[in-house]
Design an enzyme around this catalytic site. Structure first.
Site, PDB file in Angstrom:
ATOM      1  N   ASN A  12       0.850  -1.188   0.000  1.00 30.66           N
ATOM      2  CA  ASN A  12       0.000   0.000   0.000  1.00 30.66           C
ATOM      3  C   ASN A  12       0.890   1.243   0.000  1.00 30.66           C
ATOM      4  O   ASN A  12       1.558   1.537   0.995  1.00 30.66           O
ATOM      5  CB  ASN A  12      -0.915  -0.015   1.233  1.00 30.66           C
ATOM      6  CG  ASN A  12      -1.902   1.144   1.256  1.00 30.66           C
ATOM      7  OD1 ASN A  12      -1.565   2.287   0.970  1.00 30.66           O
ATOM      8  ND2 ASN A  12      -3.130   0.841   1.624  1.00 30.66           N
ATOM      9  N   LYS A  15       0.265   3.850   2.830  1.00 33.29           N
ATOM     10  CA  LYS A  15       0.837   3.467   4.119  1.00 33.29           C
ATOM     11  C   LYS A  15       2.353   3.642   4.103  1.00 33.29           C
ATOM     12  O   LYS A  15       2.950   4.129   5.068  1.00 33.29           O
ATOM     13  CB  LYS A  15       0.493   2.017   4.467  1.00 33.29           C
ATOM     14  CG  LYS A  15      -0.915   1.805   4.964  1.00 33.29           C
ATOM     15  CD  LYS A  15      -1.105   0.376   5.426  1.00 33.29           C
ATOM     16  CE  LYS A  15      -2.521   0.137   5.920  1.00 33.29           C
ATOM     17  NZ  LYS A  15      -2.710  -1.247   6.416  1.00 33.29           N
ATOM     18  N   ASP A  69      -1.763  -3.574  10.813  1.00 37.86           N
ATOM     19  CA  ASP A  69      -3.129  -3.995  10.528  1.00 37.86           C
ATOM     20  C   ASP A  69      -4.031  -2.975  11.194  1.00 37.86           C
ATOM     21  O   ASP A  69      -3.884  -2.693  12.388  1.00 37.86           O
ATOM     22  CB  ASP A  69      -3.432  -5.399  11.047  1.00 37.86           C
ATOM     23  CG  ASP A  69      -4.719  -5.939  10.429  1.00 37.86           C
ATOM     24  OD1 ASP A  69      -4.761  -6.057   9.184  1.00 37.86           O
ATOM     25  OD2 ASP A  69      -5.678  -6.226  11.168  1.00 37.86           O
ATOM     26  N   PHE A 147      -6.357   9.058   3.022  1.00 38.75           N
ATOM     27  CA  PHE A 147      -6.808   7.928   2.219  1.00 38.75           C
ATOM     28  C   PHE A 147      -7.745   7.081   3.058  1.00 38.75           C
ATOM     29  O   PHE A 147      -7.967   7.341   4.245  1.00 38.75           O
ATOM     30  CB  PHE A 147      -5.625   7.106   1.700  1.00 38.75           C
ATOM     31  CG  PHE A 147      -4.747   6.525   2.780  1.00 38.75           C
ATOM     32  CD1 PHE A 147      -4.947   5.225   3.225  1.00 38.75           C
ATOM     33  CD2 PHE A 147      -3.709   7.267   3.337  1.00 38.75           C
ATOM     34  CE1 PHE A 147      -4.138   4.680   4.214  1.00 38.75           C
ATOM     35  CE2 PHE A 147      -2.893   6.724   4.323  1.00 38.75           C
ATOM     36  CZ  PHE A 147      -3.107   5.423   4.763  1.00 38.75           C
ATOM     37  N   GLY A 148      -8.314   6.063   2.448  1.00 43.61           N
ATOM     38  CA  GLY A 148      -9.219   5.186   3.181  1.00 43.61           C
ATOM     39  C   GLY A 148     -10.461   5.912   3.679  1.00 43.61           C
ATOM     40  O   GLY A 148     -11.118   6.642   2.937  1.00 43.61           O
ATOM     41  N   ASP A 150     -10.544   8.305   5.802  1.00 45.18           N
ATOM     42  CA  ASP A 150     -10.204   9.636   6.322  1.00 45.18           C
ATOM     43  C   ASP A 150     -11.250  10.719   6.036  1.00 45.18           C
ATOM     44  O   ASP A 150     -11.517  11.554   6.901  1.00 45.18           O
ATOM     45  CB  ASP A 150      -8.842  10.094   5.785  1.00 45.18           C
ATOM     46  CG  ASP A 150      -7.678   9.368   6.438  1.00 45.18           C
ATOM     47  OD1 ASP A 150      -7.912   8.594   7.396  1.00 45.18           O
ATOM     48  OD2 ASP A 150      -6.533   9.572   6.001  1.00 45.18           O
ATOM     49  N   LYS A 170      -2.148  15.435  10.727  1.00 47.73           N
ATOM     50  CA  LYS A 170      -2.570  14.037  10.804  1.00 47.73           C
ATOM     51  C   LYS A 170      -1.496  13.181  11.452  1.00 47.73           C
ATOM     52  O   LYS A 170      -1.797  12.313  12.276  1.00 47.73           O
ATOM     53  CB  LYS A 170      -2.891  13.509   9.403  1.00 47.73           C
ATOM     54  CG  LYS A 170      -3.306  12.044   9.402  1.00 47.73           C
ATOM     55  CD  LYS A 170      -3.559  11.514   8.003  1.00 47.73           C
ATOM     56  CE  LYS A 170      -3.866  10.025   8.032  1.00 47.73           C
ATOM     57  NZ  LYS A 170      -4.091   9.454   6.695  1.00 47.73           N
ATOM     58  N   HIS A 175      -4.003   7.237  14.557  1.00 47.06           N
ATOM     59  CA  HIS A 175      -3.784   5.945  15.203  1.00 47.06           C
ATOM     60  C   HIS A 175      -2.449   5.339  14.776  1.00 47.06           C
ATOM     61  O   HIS A 175      -1.717   4.780  15.591  1.00 47.06           O
ATOM     62  CB  HIS A 175      -4.932   4.993  14.877  1.00 47.06           C
ATOM     63  CG  HIS A 175      -5.223   4.853  13.416  1.00 47.06           C
ATOM     64  ND1 HIS A 175      -5.413   5.928  12.583  1.00 47.06           N
ATOM     65  CD2 HIS A 175      -5.365   3.750  12.620  1.00 47.06           C
ATOM     66  CE1 HIS A 175      -5.650   5.505  11.360  1.00 47.06           C
ATOM     67  NE2 HIS A 175      -5.621   4.188  11.341  1.00 47.06           N
ATOM     68  N   ARG A 176      -2.105   5.498  13.484  1.00 37.84           N
ATOM     69  CA  ARG A 176      -0.832   4.964  12.988  1.00 37.84           C
ATOM     70  C   ARG A 176       0.339   5.773  13.544  1.00 37.84           C
ATOM     71  O   ARG A 176       1.387   5.218  13.876  1.00 37.84           O
ATOM     72  CB  ARG A 176      -0.830   4.960  11.460  1.00 37.84           C
ATOM     73  CG  ARG A 176       0.351   4.196  10.863  1.00 37.84           C
ATOM     74  CD  ARG A 176       0.156   3.942   9.384  1.00 37.84           C
ATOM     75  NE  ARG A 176      -0.946   3.021   9.139  1.00 37.84           N
ATOM     76  CZ  ARG A 176      -2.111   3.365   8.597  1.00 37.84           C
ATOM     77  NH1 ARG A 176      -2.334   4.606   8.201  1.00 37.84           N
ATOM     78  NH2 ARG A 176      -3.059   2.475   8.420  1.00 37.84           N
TER      79      ARG A 176
END
Length: 197
Positions: A12, A15, A69, A147-148, A150, A170, A175-176
């Protein structure tokens, strides 16, 4: 001290870009997994999925591997899409989740979850963490960044979606970012375990 090669168990590109940005000042080369790399996700937990991905990449290529994950859990949907977030997004898109939740749903609480697992070349897990970010699902997609999910996730008290935040903003709260902050602490406390002179 030479840089270490850290192989990310994901192809990805979003990511990869995010993780590289968050670790840019460390002596690390973040390398994407080979094209086509994948692992079956048993979907028992985020941590178990991350460990499976990292361990598989590590043993197949004899490398130090990091896997992420992550997922979105919506309270009113009993935690959906959860562990199946990527699959759900691919099949239904943002509009699908907004439709399922409903515009009149008063409970729009949600959380992003990110689990990270680091495995050595033998496949043994040597570190892991799981971090969460609370927020709400907005009534419509807003913002062009990220992305995703967001564009429909607004962190608690911010009012803006993740896609309306700058990359810097961000990367301070996501969380990442929280999970990678813990990873940085691990790396900085164990330099001899991972770095070679």
């Amino acid at each position: 001290m030479t840089k270490i090669d850290l192989h990310l168990a994901s192809s990805n590109l979003n990511k990869l870009k995010e993780i590289k940005a968050l670790l840019i000042d460390l002596d690390i080369n973040v390398i994407a997994a080979p094209i086509g790399f994948s692992t079956p996700e048993e979907e028992n937990s985020y941590l178990e999925n991350a460990k499976e991905k990292a361990s598989t990449l590590a043993t197949q290529y004899n490398v130090l591997a990091l896997a992420d994950d992550s997922g979105l859990e919506v309270q009113a949907l009993n935690g959906k899409p959860g562990l199946k977030s990527a699959r759900y997004l691919a099949q239904h898109g943002l509009d699908g989740l907004l439709t399922e939740l409903g515009g009149n749903q008063p409970n729009r609480k949600a959380q992003f979850i990110c689990a990270l697992s680091l495995c050595d070349p033998t496949g043994a897990e040597i570190w892991s963490t799981e971090q969460r970010l609370d927020g709400i699902i907005t009534s419509e997609a807003r913002g062009m960044a990220g992305f995703g999910f967001d564009p429909i996730f607004a962190p608690t008290a911010l009012g803006l979606t993740m896609a309306e935040l700058s990359t810097e903003e961000k990367n301070r709260i996501s969380h990442r970012a929280q999970a990678l902050t813990q990873f940085r602490v691990y790396l900085e406390s164990r330099p001899r375990a991972l770095y070679s002179d």
